[in-house]
Each structure stands twice: as structure tokens, then as C-alpha cells.
Design a protein around this motif. Structure first.
Motif: not given
Lengths: 198, 102
Positions: A120, A124, A129
Motif C-alpha cells: 500500500y 500510495i 490512491t
């Protein structure tokens, strides 16, 4: 009936209240799994529909980390092995062995979450996102919901392992195992959807 | 009363890992259709193995099978019920309302 007998059959280990011929705890757990199939099934069916409609999503999926996904698949498959070995120990009345294997399973659940968190972070960091597009919304909702189930399973296994270590409520080892295997099955489908189909 | 006999879980796990490896080799072929077929085919086999042997669905009573089939049937109803709206945008009565176009 003692749970410390050398070998116990499938039915005698679990709770004895069973109008359906299935121990109440196990039947309840299967109902949970049924409801979870509808939850995850609805989500994945919706994703599949949109994915088939929008071929361009393949370009977005190209940015997911296949190595991380494969690593987590291996981790969950191995954790499932430990969960079922815990069940085998429980059926043999070996509460300490069951507790030990459950702790291994919890540890692998932790490894899964760490790999997912690192993944993640990387995504990101590169601007992928939750709000970047519908593909990423599906990705974060599906994998995030799955991760929450992993956390829930780890908490349940921690509680069960304490009791199992003291030789109590050994039928719960099987129940928490069924839940954990289901979490594994969900990931088995998430993996090709988000990491292989590019 | 059903007596549970534990299969060789290590061998089942090893088979699952080998299947995972095969699904990872799929993209090397370069054929998208083959990759998808292979990946999802293997996913179904792997899920079936976990359900049958780790969850012991293979020796579960029929009631549990009915529960599973009902849940999967609901999934199919959702998929095929919504598919016409999602997959087809041709025809006189269709409009892209979300995009503000009729």
C-alpha cells in the motif's frame, strides 16, 4: 466425554447440541462463511463486470505488485496449513500443540499484513490512491476488507489459542480454522483478479 | 456420525504452492486469454482443494453444501442480473446519465 482422549472423532470433539446433526458452533460458523460469500462474492462479481467492460483497467492493474501478491498468497496458504495442523492436534486432544500451531498461523497473518502495508505504501507513494479511479477504489476496498478479516481472524485465533493451551474448548480450534481457510480462499480469488489479469 | 480422517496436509499444501507457481508462469506465454484462463482455472482448483481438505467440506453434511450452493447461486443472480446493464450500452433506451448525456 474427555477431550484428552488419544483420538477423537469429528462429531464428539465439537459441541453436543445439534438438532441438524451438525454441532451448533460449526453450523453457525458455516452460516458466517455463507454470509461472507455473499459479501465478497457481490464485491468481486461487480469488479469482474466492470473489468470485462473496461479493458483499459488492465493498464491500471499493471501497476500492482505481483511479487507482493504472490508472497502473500504463499504466506496465507502456509498459514492455512498451520491452522489445519492445529485442528489435527485438537482432534488428538493435544491442546498445547494446537495452541502452538495457532500462534504460527497468527504470526503468518502478521507477515501478510506487513507485506500488504508495504505494498500500500509503495502504491500510495506513486499516486495510486483510493480516489485515483474506479479500479483503485475496487482494489483498496476489496483488499482492505480482506485485510480486516485477517485482523479479525488473528484476534479470534489469539483468544482460542489461550484456551487451547490450557486444554479448554478445543472444538473452537476447528471453528476458527474454518474461518481462516475461508479468508485464504477469498485471497486465492483476489490474487488473479488484481495481480495476474493485467 | 462422521469420522474425520486427516489427509496428508503437507502434500496438499505442496500441491497448492506448485499451482501458485504455475499461475505465475502464465504471463510468460504472452497470451492474455490463456493467462486469464490459467489463472482463474487454477484459482478455482486451489479454492476447491482448500475448501475440500482444509475446511473438510468433502466430508461435511449435505446441509452445508446447500448453504454454499445457495450463496454461490445468489452471486450468479447478481452477476447475470446486473450484467446486461453494465456490459451493453447499445440501443435506443440507453443513456449515459452519470456523464450528463442521453
Amino acid at each position: 466425554m474427555s477431550v484428552h482422549a488419544a483420538t477423537l472423532d469429528h462429531e464428539s470433539l465439537a459441541c453436543r447440541r445439534c438438532a441438524s446433526g451438525i454441532p451448533a458452533g460449526r453450523l453457525a460458523l458455516w452460516w458466517v462463511v455463507t454470509s461472507e460469500i455473499v459479501i465478497f462474492g457481490g464485491l468481486l462479481a461487480s469488479y469482474l463486470l466492470f473489468r470485462l467492460r473496461h479493458v483499459s483497467w488492465g493498464e491500471e492493474a499493471a501497476h500492482t505488485n505481483t511479487l507482493a501478491g504472490a508472497t502473500n498468497t504463499l504466506v496465507l496458504l502456509t498459514s492455512s496449513l498451520f491452522a489445519v495442523l492445529a485442528h489435527r492436534c485438537a482432534t488428538q486432544g493435544d491442546g498445547r500443540g494446537a495452541s502452538r500451531f495457532l500462534r504460527f498461523t497468527i504470526a503468518l497473518g502478521g507477515v501478510f499484513l506487513i507485506v500488504k502495508a508495504l505494498e500500500y505504501t509503495g502504491e500510495i507513494h506513486h499516486g495510486y490512491t483510493l480516489l485515483r479511479g474506479t479500479f483503485w477504489s475496487f482494489y483498496y476496498v476489496a483488499t482492505g476488507l480482506h485485510a480486516l478479516h485477517v485482523v479479525a481472524g488473528m484476534i479470534a485465533m489469539a483468544v482460542v489459542s489461550v484456551g487451547a493451551g490450557r486444554g479448554r474448548q478445543l472444538q473452537r480450534v476447528e471453528l476458527v480454522g474454518i474461518y481462516w481457510h475461508f479468508v485464504d480462499v477469498v485471497w486465492i480469488f483476489l490474487f488473479p483478479l488484481f495481480y495476474i489479469a493485467k | 456420525m462422521t469420522t474425520l480422517t486427516h489427509p496428508k496436509y503437507g502434500a496438499i499444501w505442496f500441491t497448492l504452492v506448485v499451482l501458485l507457481g504455475i499461475s505465475l508462469l502464465g504471463p510468460l506465454t504472452g497470451s492474455t486469454a490463456f493467462v486469464l484462463l490459467l489463472a482463474f482455472g487454477i484459482a478455482v482448483v486451489k479454492a476447491g482443494m482448500v475448501a475440500a481438505w482444509f475446511m473438510h467440506l468433502a466430508v461435511e453434511r449435505r446441509l452445508i453444501w446447500f448453504l454454499m450452493i445457495t450463496a454461490l447461486a445468489l452471486m450468479a443472480v447478481l452477476f447475470f442480473g446486473v450484467a446486461p446493464d453494465v456490459m451493453r450500452d447499445q440501443g435506443q433506451n440507453w443513456g449515459a446519465l452519470a456523464a450528463g448525456k442521453n
